[in-house]
Each structure stands twice: as structure tokens, then as C-alpha cells.
Design a protein around this motif. Structure first.
Motif, PDB file in Angstrom:
ATOM      1  N   UNK A  73      66.341  90.844   1.005  1.00  0.00           N
ATOM      2  CA  UNK A  73      65.364  90.420   2.005  1.00  0.00           C
ATOM      3  C   UNK A  73      65.721  91.063   3.336  1.00  0.00           C
ATOM      4  N   UNK A  74      64.718  91.646   3.991  1.00  0.00           N
ATOM      5  CA  UNK A  74      64.926  92.308   5.280  1.00  0.00           C
ATOM      6  C   UNK A  74      64.120  91.618   6.364  1.00  0.00           C
ATOM      7  N   UNK A  82      58.864  98.929   6.451  1.00  0.00           N
ATOM      8  CA  UNK A  82      59.361  99.555   5.231  1.00  0.00           C
ATOM      9  C   UNK A  82      58.484 100.749   4.891  1.00  0.00           C
ATOM     10  N   UNK A  83      59.102 101.850   4.545  1.00  0.00           N
ATOM     11  CA  UNK A  83      58.354 103.023   4.103  1.00  0.00           C
ATOM     12  C   UNK A  83      57.838 102.815   2.682  1.00  0.00           C
ATOM     13  N   UNK A 102      67.178 101.916   1.390  1.00  0.00           N
ATOM     14  CA  UNK A 102      65.963 101.397   2.008  1.00  0.00           C
ATOM     15  C   UNK A 102      65.520 102.396   3.067  1.00  0.00           C
ATOM     16  N   UNK A 103      64.282 102.839   2.953  1.00  0.00           N
ATOM     17  CA  UNK A 103      63.724 103.775   3.924  1.00  0.00           C
ATOM     18  C   UNK A 103      62.790 103.019   4.861  1.00  0.00           C
ATOM     19  N   UNK A 104      62.986 103.251   6.164  1.00  0.00           N
ATOM     20  CA  UNK A 104      62.187 102.566   7.171  1.00  0.00           C
ATOM     21  C   UNK A 104      61.439 103.566   8.034  1.00  0.00           C
ATOM     22  N   UNK A 105      60.319 103.115   8.576  1.00  0.00           N
ATOM     23  CA  UNK A 105      59.567 103.893   9.557  1.00  0.00           C
ATOM     24  C   UNK A 105      59.756 103.181  10.891  1.00  0.00           C
ATOM     25  N   UNK A 148      64.423 106.929   7.927  1.00  0.00           N
ATOM     26  CA  UNK A 148      65.867 106.914   8.052  1.00  0.00           C
ATOM     27  C   UNK A 148      66.444 105.969   7.029  1.00  0.00           C
ATOM     28  N   UNK A 149      67.682 106.183   6.725  1.00  0.00           N
ATOM     29  CA  UNK A 149      68.348 105.457   5.651  1.00  0.00           C
ATOM     30  C   UNK A 149      69.360 104.493   6.249  1.00  0.00           C
ATOM     31  N   UNK A 150      69.241 103.224   5.861  1.00  0.00           N
ATOM     32  CA  UNK A 150      70.262 102.262   6.263  1.00  0.00           C
ATOM     33  C   UNK A 150      71.399 102.397   5.255  1.00  0.00           C
ATOM     34  N   UNK A 151      72.505 102.875   5.712  1.00  0.00           N
ATOM     35  CA  UNK A 151      73.643 103.059   4.828  1.00  0.00           C
ATOM     36  C   UNK A 151      74.913 102.777   5.623  1.00  0.00           C
TER      37      UNK A 151
END
Length: 158
Positions: A73-74, A82-83, A102-105, A148-151
Motif C-alpha cells: 500500500x502506498x 502510480x505509473x 514501483x514506477x511513479x509519475x 522514477x524507481x523507488x529503490x
């Protein structure tokens, strides 16, 4: 009658709170393929012994290589989305680790916390927060411009 029984079985599984996957393997010509497809998530028609060995090996391999399922859950700040939609559940590998990106815009100037919760069997087992402004910014017009990638180490399951 079989469809009603199948629907009741799926409903009972849904109440367990666990991710389920129903696989049906049918032998010979004395079965109804439409019924099998309706009742299962994956249907195999077995017409030779070699096919049976492949089906069993694949199903057993998937079972042994998984420690279960989790949900992610974000909570995203304004201007961030979310992309791609998150699946309702994600698999854990045999060691109980999650490997999912998870890819985000993000809109220009987006900032604020991105919060992540990971649940297993309805219990939160991991929480993490990072600031949206910690995301890597990329050149305008590039492929990565809108992703972008949350890592972050704080958000990785170990």
C-alpha cells in the motif's frame, strides 16, 4: 450445478484472506473444456504422459519457490501518481523476500512523503517513508523523464 459449486468454492477461498490460484488438468476427451476454464485460473489439457510431467513439474516448482503473498500500500503526495497500478497481491520468494519495483509519475515541484506499507496475512510487516524530492531527476524529454524507481534501502525487504 458444477458452476454453482465452483463459485461457492471460490467464495470460500476468498474468505480465507489468502491469495489463491486454481489449476485444473483434464485427461482424455470426456470432459468439458469450457467448464474447466470457467472453474480454474489455469486449465491444462493432458493428452500425453510428457505433458503431464511438464504440468506437474511447473506447478510443483512454483509452489516450492514461493513463501506466500503480500500486498503493498502506498500513500503518495499531491502531484505524484502510480505509473502502473499495483497488483492486489505480490509473490514472496522462497526466502520470504519481495522483489517488485514501483514506477511513479511526478509533477514538477512535487514533494512530500511517500509512505509504503507491506502486509502479509492482514498484518503490516514493513513500513517505510521517503521524501518525493529524493527521487532522481532526469533530463526533460528522456524516456525516464516521467518515471522514477523507488529503490531505497529503507524500503527493501530483507
Amino acid at each position: 450445478v458444477a458452476r454453482m459449486a465452483g463459485d461457492a468454492f471460490r467464495e470460500a477461498l476468498r474468505h480465507t484472506g489468502c491469495q489463491t490460484y486454481i489449476c485444473i488438468a483434464a485427461f482424455g476427451a470426456d470432459h468439458d473444456p469450457d467448464q474447466c476454464q470457467y472453474l480454474s485460473d489455469r486449465y491444462y489439457y493432458i493428452n500425453r504422459g510428457e505433458v503431464l510431467a511438464e504440468v506437474l513439474a511447473g506447478g510443483l516448482g512454483a509452489l516450492l519457490n514461493s513463501a506466500g503473498q503480500c500486498s503493498v500500500n502506498l500513500a503518495l503526495p499531491s502531484g505524484t501518481s502510480l505509473e502502473e497500478p499495483l497488483p492486489a497481491t505480490l509473490p514472496l520468494d522462497a526466502e520470504g523476500c519481495l522483489d517488485h519495483h514501483v514506477w511513479l509519475r511526478t509533477a514538477e515541484g512535487s514533494d512530500g512523503p511517500i509512505s509504503v506499507e507491506v502486509e502479509v496475512a492482514g498484518a503490516v510487516v514493513l513500513r517505510g517513508t521517503a521524501d518525493a524530492d529524493s527521487a532522481e531527476r532526469v533530463a526533460s524529454g528522456s524516456f525516464e523523464d516521467h518515471l522514477f524507481l523507488i529503490d531505497l534501502v529503507a524500503l527493501r525487504l530483507r
